[in-house]
Design a protein around this motif. Structure first.
Motif, mmCIF file in Angstrom:
data_model
loop_
_atom_site.group_PDB
_atom_site.id
_atom_site.type_symbol
_atom_site.label_atom_id
_atom_site.label_comp_id
_atom_site.label_asym_id
_atom_site.label_seq_id
_atom_site.Cartn_x
_atom_site.Cartn_y
_atom_site.Cartn_z
ATOM 1 N N THR A 26 0.827 -1.207 0.000
ATOM 2 C CA THR A 26 0.000 0.000 0.000
ATOM 3 C C THR A 26 0.860 1.255 0.000
ATOM 4 O O THR A 26 0.591 2.220 -0.725
ATOM 5 N N LEU A 27 1.922 1.252 0.822
ATOM 6 C CA LEU A 27 2.810 2.420 0.883
ATOM 7 C C LEU A 27 3.585 2.612 -0.416
ATOM 8 O O LEU A 27 3.967 3.744 -0.750
ATOM 9 N N ARG A 28 3.824 1.516 -1.145
ATOM 10 C CA ARG A 28 4.512 1.628 -2.436
ATOM 11 C C ARG A 28 3.570 2.038 -3.554
ATOM 12 O O ARG A 28 4.001 2.202 -4.698
ATOM 13 N N GLY A 29 2.291 2.192 -3.241
ATOM 14 C CA GLY A 29 1.336 2.658 -4.240
ATOM 15 C C GLY A 29 0.726 1.565 -5.080
ATOM 16 O O GLY A 29 0.123 1.861 -6.123
ATOM 17 N N GLN A 30 0.829 0.303 -4.663
ATOM 18 C CA GLN A 30 0.230 -0.782 -5.424
ATOM 19 C C GLN A 30 -1.288 -0.750 -5.238
ATOM 20 O O GLN A 30 -1.796 -0.841 -4.133
ATOM 21 N N ARG A 31 -1.985 -0.637 -6.357
ATOM 22 C CA ARG A 31 -3.428 -0.407 -6.304
ATOM 23 C C ARG A 31 -4.179 -1.561 -5.652
ATOM 24 O O ARG A 31 -5.073 -1.347 -4.825
ATOM 25 N N ARG A 32 -3.824 -2.786 -5.997
ATOM 26 C CA ARG A 32 -4.553 -3.931 -5.462
ATOM 27 C C ARG A 32 -4.262 -4.137 -3.982
ATOM 28 O O ARG A 32 -5.158 -4.499 -3.211
ATOM 29 N N SER A 33 -3.028 -3.924 -3.566
ATOM 30 C CA SER A 33 -2.720 -4.013 -2.140
ATOM 31 C C SER A 33 -3.476 -2.952 -1.361
ATOM 32 O O SER A 33 -3.970 -3.197 -0.254
ATOM 33 N N ARG A 34 -3.573 -1.762 -1.951
ATOM 34 C CA ARG A 34 -4.317 -0.690 -1.281
ATOM 35 C C ARG A 34 -5.797 -1.056 -1.160
ATOM 36 O O ARG A 34 -6.434 -0.794 -0.126
ATOM 37 N N SER A 35 -6.358 -1.676 -2.197
ATOM 38 C CA SER A 35 -7.766 -2.066 -2.155
ATOM 39 C C SER A 35 -8.016 -3.112 -1.080
ATOM 40 O O SER A 35 -8.950 -2.989 -0.272
ATOM 41 N N LEU A 36 -7.178 -4.150 -1.057
ATOM 42 C CA LEU A 36 -7.365 -5.199 -0.054
ATOM 43 C C LEU A 36 -7.148 -4.679 1.357
ATOM 44 O O LEU A 36 -7.883 -5.030 2.284
ATOM 45 N N SER A 37 -6.134 -3.834 1.546
ATOM 46 C CA SER A 37 -5.882 -3.273 2.867
ATOM 47 C C SER A 37 -7.079 -2.441 3.333
ATOM 48 O O SER A 37 -7.488 -2.516 4.501
ATOM 49 N N GLY A 38 -7.664 -1.652 2.434
ATOM 50 C CA GLY A 38 -8.840 -0.861 2.787
ATOM 51 C C GLY A 38 -10.037 -1.733 3.126
ATOM 52 O O GLY A 38 -10.774 -1.450 4.085
ATOM 53 N N ALA A 39 -10.241 -2.816 2.359
ATOM 54 C CA ALA A 39 -11.365 -3.709 2.629
ATOM 55 C C ALA A 39 -11.206 -4.392 3.983
ATOM 56 O O ALA A 39 -12.153 -4.449 4.778
ATOM 57 N N PHE A 40 -10.010 -4.896 4.269
ATOM 58 C CA PHE A 40 -9.782 -5.566 5.553
ATOM 59 C C PHE A 40 -9.928 -4.590 6.718
ATOM 60 O O PHE A 40 -10.446 -4.954 7.777
ATOM 61 N N THR A 41 -9.479 -3.359 6.548
ATOM 62 C CA THR A 41 -9.612 -2.369 7.620
ATOM 63 C C THR A 41 -11.074 -2.038 7.892
ATOM 64 O O THR A 41 -11.504 -1.935 9.049
ATOM 65 N N ALA A 42 -11.866 -1.868 6.820
ATOM 66 C CA ALA A 42 -13.291 -1.579 6.986
ATOM 67 C C ALA A 42 -14.002 -2.733 7.689
ATOM 68 O O ALA A 42 -14.817 -2.521 8.605
ATOM 69 N N PHE A 43 -13.695 -3.954 7.293
ATOM 70 C CA PHE A 43 -14.293 -5.116 7.957
ATOM 71 C C PHE A 43 -13.869 -5.190 9.422
ATOM 72 O O PHE A 43 -14.668 -5.558 10.296
ATOM 73 N N ALA A 44 -12.607 -4.863 9.699
ATOM 74 C CA ALA A 44 -12.120 -4.927 11.075
ATOM 75 C C ALA A 44 -12.878 -3.955 11.973
ATOM 76 O O ALA A 44 -13.286 -4.311 13.093
ATOM 77 N N ILE A 45 -13.088 -2.733 11.507
ATOM 78 C CA ILE A 45 -13.831 -1.758 12.322
ATOM 79 C C ILE A 45 -15.282 -2.198 12.495
ATOM 80 O O ILE A 45 -15.884 -2.034 13.567
ATOM 81 N N ALA A 46 -15.863 -2.779 11.432
ATOM 82 C CA ALA A 46 -17.244 -3.258 11.524
ATOM 83 C C ALA A 46 -17.367 -4.373 12.567
ATOM 84 O O ALA A 46 -18.315 -4.396 13.358
#
Length: 319
Positions: A26-46
């Motif tokens: 995500t920090l390197r700007g990889q789009r798919r890693s950023r997408s998965l990291s965002g999805a997992f974070t949203a699920f974690a807060i939920a």
């Protein structure tokens, strides 16, 4: 802490682990890693909002059932990102295939459907749903609003979105599992597809129960039994999906560990060879610990070098 909170905490920890693993990409700007990291974070807060600690942190805002609304909104956000990721991955296949065209269409419509679902659910939550009852009346959101038509409309919107998204993910992962070449990838994709299937079963069971409960309110015992059964299906589905997503990564980790172990076992042989034949190695082995695997290699500038041979003497020139 209840058993439900313990399981939710375990799922929360696995989700945060998945997000942390993809943080470098995500920090390197990889789009798919950023997408998965965002999805997992949203699920974690939920999932955090499902625990007593999460509800306690939000309740002081003074809006009844606000943790439930936030939990559902974050779940939709996570599903939206995950669905777009899945459709993006499999859209790279043969674009002439019908299921790829359907996936591409779903990818384009996902964001609009997610926003529309969140807006409609929020409107029903604040304008239609009777939120005068609190947790003292019933510990369950459905139990507090049993018989309220707004409950069926609110949850119906949420479950319809979940079923549609989970079906697409289950189909794509199941199809990819049949074509996977390695057992770890095939096992992981099968577990992920099975997890999404269980989530579909969970949403359908909840929808049927809500339809019956709206017309004929059920006693508290039946409500508790329904919550226990459907939550068990939800926990099993989420754990299957999470563990399935970890299986291919574990294979890569084991491969890396075996490679490091092989290099460490070869180090004494390499050291003996480098010391026996001068100049065969770019970096000379350190004398620290007599070749132990903990020895560090010095920098190239510190390695001994052989001076270049002197030029042969020239004969004197005659007059």
């Amino acid at each position: 802490m209840s058993v439900s909170d313990l399981i939710a905490t375990l799922i929360l920890a696995l989700l945060l682990l998945q997000a942390a693993v993809r943080l470098p990409g995500t920090l390197r700007g990889q789009r798919r890693s950023r997408s998965l990291s965002g999805a997992f974070t949203a699920f974690a807060i939920a999932w955090w909002l499902r625990t007593g600690l999460g509800r306690t942190a939000v309740d002081p805002l003074g809006v009844n059932d606000l943790p439930t609304l936030l939990k559902h909104v974050l779940a939709i956000a996570g599903i939206c990102v995950l669905l777009m990721y899945v459709c993006d991955v499999y859209a790279e296949e043969d674009t002439s295939a019908r299921h790829i065209r359907i996936s591409a269409w779903i990818q384009r419509a996902t964001a609009y459907a997610s926003v529309a679902t969140v807006v409609c659910m929020t409107a029903v939550f604040f304008l239609v749903l009777d939120r005068s009852k609190t947790g003292k009346d019933s510990p369950y959101f459905i139990g507090r609003h049993m018989g309220d038509p707004g409950l069926a409309l609110y949850m119906g919107l949420f479950y319809a979105y979940v079923v549609a998204a989970a079906l697409v993910c289950a189909y794509q992962w199941g199809r990819a599992a049949r074509r996977a070449g390695h057992w770890s990838l095939r096992t992981g994709l099968t577990m992920m597809s099975a997890g999404m299937t269980l989530i579909v079963v969970y949403a359908v069971m909840r929808t049927v129960f809500l339809s019956v409960a709206t017309l004929h309110p059920l006693p508290a015992r039946d409500l508790a039994d329904q919550e226990h059964i459907t939550d068990t299906v939800l926990y099993a589905g989420f754990l299957l999906w999470l563990l399935g997503s970890i299986v291919p990564a574990l294979r890569a980790l084991l491969t890396r560990a075996r490679s490091i172990h092989a290099i460490l076992r070869l180090h004494p042989l390499w050291r003996d060879l480098a010391l026996a034949v001068d100049g065969i190695a770019l970096y000379q082995p350190a004398h620290l610990l007599r070749g132990h695997r903990a020895a560090q290699h010095p920098c190239a500038t510190s390695s001994p070098t052989t001076p270049p041979p002197a030029d042969p003497p020239r004969p004197p020139l005659g007059d």
